[in-house]
Structures are given as C-alpha cells and as structure tokens.
Design a protein around this motif. Structure first.
Motif, mmCIF file in Angstrom:
data_model
loop_
_atom_site.group_PDB
_atom_site.id
_atom_site.type_symbol
_atom_site.label_atom_id
_atom_site.label_comp_id
_atom_site.label_asym_id
_atom_site.label_seq_id
_atom_site.Cartn_x
_atom_site.Cartn_y
_atom_site.Cartn_z
ATOM 1 N N SER A 43 0.869 -1.245 0.003
ATOM 2 C CA SER A 43 0.110 -0.062 -0.031
ATOM 3 C C SER A 43 0.909 1.322 0.153
ATOM 4 C CB SER A 43 -0.754 0.150 1.237
ATOM 5 O OG SER A 43 -0.408 0.017 2.346
ATOM 6 N N ARG A 56 2.746 -5.219 -7.677
ATOM 7 C CA ARG A 56 2.408 -3.855 -7.400
ATOM 8 C C ARG A 56 0.900 -3.835 -7.369
ATOM 9 N NH1 ARG A 56 3.557 -0.334 -12.868
ATOM 10 N NH2 ARG A 56 5.501 -0.917 -12.354
ATOM 11 N N VAL A 58 -2.680 -2.234 -7.232
ATOM 12 C CA VAL A 58 -3.599 -1.505 -8.181
ATOM 13 C C VAL A 58 -4.855 -1.799 -8.003
ATOM 14 C CG1 VAL A 58 -4.257 -0.819 -10.544
ATOM 15 C CG2 VAL A 58 -1.783 -1.383 -10.100
ATOM 16 N N ASN A 60 -8.901 -1.735 -9.196
ATOM 17 C CA ASN A 60 -9.712 -1.949 -10.536
ATOM 18 C C ASN A 60 -11.152 -1.708 -10.324
ATOM 19 O OD1 ASN A 60 -10.596 -2.143 -13.120
ATOM 20 N ND2 ASN A 60 -9.879 -4.088 -13.462
ATOM 21 N N THR A 127 -8.645 -6.001 -6.405
ATOM 22 C CA THR A 127 -7.407 -5.607 -6.165
ATOM 23 C C THR A 127 -6.669 -6.583 -6.921
ATOM 24 O OG1 THR A 127 -7.890 -5.343 -3.563
ATOM 25 C CG2 THR A 127 -5.778 -5.726 -4.215
ATOM 26 N N ASP A 128 -5.634 -5.735 -7.673
ATOM 27 C CA ASP A 128 -4.626 -6.245 -8.592
ATOM 28 C C ASP A 128 -3.341 -6.022 -8.019
ATOM 29 O OD1 ASP A 128 -6.629 -7.137 -10.202
ATOM 30 O OD2 ASP A 128 -6.810 -5.201 -11.504
ATOM 31 N N TYR A 129 -2.375 -7.138 -8.401
ATOM 32 C CA TYR A 129 -1.260 -7.100 -7.801
ATOM 33 C C TYR A 129 -0.047 -7.633 -8.640
ATOM 34 C CZ TYR A 129 -2.828 -11.714 -6.175
ATOM 35 O OH TYR A 129 -3.385 -13.130 -6.204
ATOM 36 N N HIS A 131 1.927 -7.638 -12.153
ATOM 37 C CA HIS A 131 2.179 -6.779 -13.167
ATOM 38 C C HIS A 131 3.710 -7.024 -13.966
ATOM 39 C CE1 HIS A 131 2.346 -2.868 -15.204
ATOM 40 N NE2 HIS A 131 3.665 -2.649 -14.977
ATOM 41 N N THR A 137 -1.987 -4.607 -15.291
ATOM 42 C CA THR A 137 -2.079 -5.378 -13.888
ATOM 43 C C THR A 137 -3.123 -6.462 -13.561
ATOM 44 O OG1 THR A 137 -0.747 -3.626 -12.942
ATOM 45 C CG2 THR A 137 -1.127 -4.954 -11.428
#
Length: 170
Positions: A43, A56, A58, A60, A127-129, A131, A137
C-alpha cells in the motif's frame, strides 16, 4: 439397500459437488488472502521485482482491463454477481456429466469469479497485484479464470463429437 437410501450415482454426484465447491472455496480463499497481503504490504507504493513479474498494488473499479470503470460500482457488482450465480448453478447442476478437464476448468473459473466478486463487494473495486510491464495489472483470480477458460477450450477440442460412433454411420 433400503427404501430411501441414495443410489450409488446420487452419492457420487453429492461427492463431486462437495469436492467442486470445496475446491472453488479453497482457491478463492487463497486468492483473497493474496489480495489482503497485497493491500497490506504494497500500500505504500512499493513494488517487488520478481524478474518476470512485479508485485504492484492497483485497484480496478471496472471489469477486465478496466472496462466499465465509469459505471456505478453497484451496477458492476450486480451484473458480475448475476454471472457468478449463474456459473455456480451450472457447476452445481453438471457434476460428473463431462470430462474431468471440464469439471476442473469449471471449478477453477468459479473460484476466480467468486474471489473477484467477494473482493469487489467489500469496497467496489478489485485488488490487482501482478504486473508484467507489457500487460495490464491483474490478480490470481484472473489467472484462475484464464487457466479455466483455456482448459474449457482444450476440453472441448478433446471431447468426442456427438456425431462420431456407430450411430453416425450412413
């Protein structure tokens, strides 16, 4: 066997359904745990480079590739919830009727869909993580849905044609 005892087929179907729901639940819980980890440990904007992929954080608000991000989150949640419910009913109603690869594919797709739906229900975003640098992502649920989709395609290519066999001969 006494009156009222389930048939061996009914017992087998019940076991397949239980296994499918358990498998989907475990995979969804695993992805939700990874999303919670990403929200907690990434975060601060930090990224973790793992050579082929970077971790990472991100968020969405849309669906695949951010499509629909301008739509109200309640609408996106309602539509995706309806799709997930339909998929769950399909998985429930089709145990043991197809090839094992098809059953696997449906369970994996359901797991990814449930995970993304649960994540979106919490705060309106997914929640995307994961990349790559060359692709949007994404997250583990997206991987599950994609792998399940490929497995469905492969299963359909390997499935025998309904027209093959002795009955299809002229």
């Amino acid at each position: 066997m006494t009156v009222g005892d389930p048939t061996p087929r009914a017992v087998a179907v019940t076991r397949v359904r239980a296994l499918a729901l358990t498998g989907a639940g475990v995979l969804a819980a695993l992805d939700l745990s990874l999303k919670a980890w990403a929200e907690r440990d990434l975060s601060d904007g930090q990224a973790v480079d793992l050579a082929l992929i970077e971790l990472r954080l991100v968020f969405n608000p849309g669906v695949a590739f951010g499509l629909g991000s301008a739509l109200p989150s309640a609408l996106v949640l309602a539509v995706t919830g309806t799709i997930v419910a339909g998929l769950a009913v399909f998985v429930w109603r089709t145990p043991g009727t197809g090839a094992p690869v098809t059953a696997f594919a449906l369970v994996v797709v359901l797991a990814g869909a449930v995970s993304n739906l649960a994540d979106r229900a919490a705060d309106g975003v997914v929640t995307d993580y994961l990349h790559t640098g060359w692709f949007p992502t994404f997250n583990g649920a997206d991987v599950l849905i994609t792998v399940g989709g490929f497995a469905l395609v492969l299963g359909s290519l390997r499935a025998p044609s309904p027209r093959s066999g002795p009955a299809a001969s002229p």
